[in-house]
Design an enzyme around this catalytic site. Sequence first.
Site, PDB file in Angstrom:
ATOM      1  N   LYS A 141       0.847  -1.199   0.000  1.00  0.00           N
ATOM      2  CA  LYS A 141       0.000   0.000   0.000  1.00  0.00           C
ATOM      3  C   LYS A 141       0.882   1.247   0.000  1.00  0.00           C
ATOM      4  O   LYS A 141       1.918   1.288   0.673  1.00  0.00           O
ATOM      5  CB  LYS A 141      -0.903  -0.033   1.240  1.00  0.00           C
ATOM      6  CG  LYS A 141      -1.978   1.054   1.277  1.00  0.00           C
ATOM      7  CD  LYS A 141      -2.915   0.843   2.469  1.00  0.00           C
ATOM      8  CE  LYS A 141      -3.976   1.906   2.586  1.00  0.00           C
ATOM      9  NZ  LYS A 141      -4.894   1.679   3.716  1.00  0.00           N
TER      10      LYS A 141
ATOM     11  N   SER B 173      -9.807   1.755   2.770  1.00  0.00           N
ATOM     12  CA  SER B 173      -8.914   2.475   1.898  1.00  0.00           C
ATOM     13  C   SER B 173      -7.882   1.626   1.176  1.00  0.00           C
ATOM     14  O   SER B 173      -7.268   2.094   0.220  1.00  0.00           O
ATOM     15  CB  SER B 173      -8.187   3.549   2.714  1.00  0.00           C
ATOM     16  OG  SER B 173      -7.364   2.947   3.703  1.00  0.00           O
TER      17      SER B 173
ATOM     18  N   SER C  97      -9.923  -0.593   7.028  1.00  0.00           N
ATOM     19  CA  SER C  97      -9.389  -0.474   5.665  1.00  0.00           C
ATOM     20  C   SER C  97      -8.709  -1.701   5.097  1.00  0.00           C
ATOM     21  O   SER C  97      -8.379  -1.723   3.916  1.00  0.00           O
ATOM     22  CB  SER C  97      -8.419   0.699   5.589  1.00  0.00           C
ATOM     23  OG  SER C  97      -9.167   1.872   5.425  1.00  0.00           O
TER      24      SER C  97
HETATM   25  N1  GLN Z   1     -13.261   4.281   6.268  1.00  0.00           N
HETATM   26  C1  GLN Z   1     -12.567   4.614   7.477  1.00  0.00           C
HETATM   27  C2  GLN Z   1     -12.089   6.038   7.424  1.00  0.00           C
HETATM   28  O1  GLN Z   1     -12.253   6.676   6.427  1.00  0.00           O
HETATM   29  C3  GLN Z   1     -11.453   3.634   7.727  1.00  0.00           C
HETATM   30  C4  GLN Z   1     -10.205   3.966   7.045  1.00  0.00           C
HETATM   31  C5  GLN Z   1      -9.037   3.116   7.410  1.00  0.00           C
HETATM   32  O2  GLN Z   1      -9.157   2.082   8.065  1.00  0.00           O
HETATM   33  N2  GLN Z   1      -7.864   3.584   7.018  1.00  0.00           N
HETATM   34  O3  GLN Z   1     -11.579   6.536   8.387  1.00  0.00           O
END
Ligand code: GLN
Length: 500
Positions: free
Chosen positions: A79, A154, A178
């Site tokens: 990532k 994400s 995410s």
């Molecule tokens: N969707 C969540 C957020 O926008 C989780 C994101 C994540 O785990 N990086 O904060």
Amino acid sequence: MGLMDLTALELGKKIKAGELTAMDAVEAALASIEEKEERLHSFLTVDPKGALEQAKAVQKRIETGELKGPLAGVPVAVKDNLCTRGMLTTCASRILYNFKPPYTAEAVANLQRAGGIVIGKTNMDEFAMGSTTETSAFGITRNPWNLEHVPGGSSGGSCAAVAARECPLSLGSDTGGSIRQPSSYCGVTGLKPTYGTVSRYGLVAYGSSLDQVGPIARDVSDCAALLEAIASYDRKDSTSVQRAEYDFTSALQEDVAGLRIGIPKDYFGEGLDAQVRNAILGAAKLLEKRGAILKEFDLGLVPYAIPAYYIISSAEASSNLARFDGIKYGYRAGEYEGLHSMYKRSRSQGFGAEVKRRIMLGSFVLSSGYYEAYYIKALKVKALIKEAFDRAFDHCDVILAPAAPSTAPKIGASLKDPLKMYLSDIYTVAANLAGLPGLSLPCKLDDKGLPIGLQLLGNCFQEKKIIRAGYTLEQALGGHFPAPKEVLKETGGKCHEQTV
Ligand code: GLN
């Protein structure tokens, strides 16, 4: 069947046996990426030259017997919020569009020590803020099961790459779901470890008290093997935990006899898609048939998890993102009048809308006058949520829950209504607030042909229990989840635009 149809452990075994070389594996991954990227856009950076160089060095060390691990020679996608020395690390943000870190994240370094080969960097929501990979500054990623749908986020690029057989493994990060949610949308297996298990050194921070790096793979075995490779105690990360052991693969056993599986009733109520509910309850029955004991219970506090999570994560993000000011690295506005104007313009132009929203929300909840009312209250809720899980784990070993309320939404359907998008994190954020490990794995396809994922949560440091339950369930479901072959065969037009 091509080499990318093999799991990571199968590929590693063939390399070890001398049937294949690490270079063959890398070349197969590069060819698969080349063939599919136009449609998917899982990657922000692909590094053919670097990957082949790594492969040659790894191959030599395999031949001399120096590298014996099961993942030696296996290509891995990383990532783009994990620092890789000399290789672009953008967090899918314009503000870091040209950032090449001078050091490598510890999780990635551990992976390389185990002989894993970094093949490239994957697309993501900007600074990991989002649930669809649509907030990336460099264009969206598509879901390999249906190109009209999002891959989740994400870590959408990392999950799409594994689902599409561009490479067998990837690394993601999970602050509020995410890894688990995009794994569920893409039909792959992802694990968020107990907080402190994988070093955060070199992970570009979003919500430091919640962030964990974790593995994404095709099945539970590969996932456990990758976790074993990346987990370590690291003095460079002050929140790293020295665990009693770092063995996870010994839990790959088909055995749930007597395992108490908690089913939180409040996770199966209103808002959960009926097909998702039925698939998960069906999976629970399969585990029961193999000897697990199902226990329904009320977890409680569920409606408070989302507000607490978004207050805490935005507060931490507003502080963490203060360092991006266009001075030492990254994007700097072309025109400005004086220092203040340079900061302001660089940040205004460098960050996208969702990131700005979080910085504003975070700065607000931390400001004097509101700090007690929001931030401190959210921390109290966090402590109560941890207590609710402690009580649950007094009477069960593992909690079975949905990973997301629905299967992957269509592209463009989520961003219009950010509050609705935040609410879709309802089943994942609590594990981060409580520091717990969670495993997401696919269990079925819905009537649109999209994967349904389920989630197994364990108490802190109990990864082995969720791996054992996940492995048993995977076997009960018939082994490997299928590949999204048909969609990838379709020829599509250009599907993304590079915006910087
Ligand atoms: N969707 C969540 C957020 O926008 C989780 C994101 C994540 O785990 N990086 O904060």
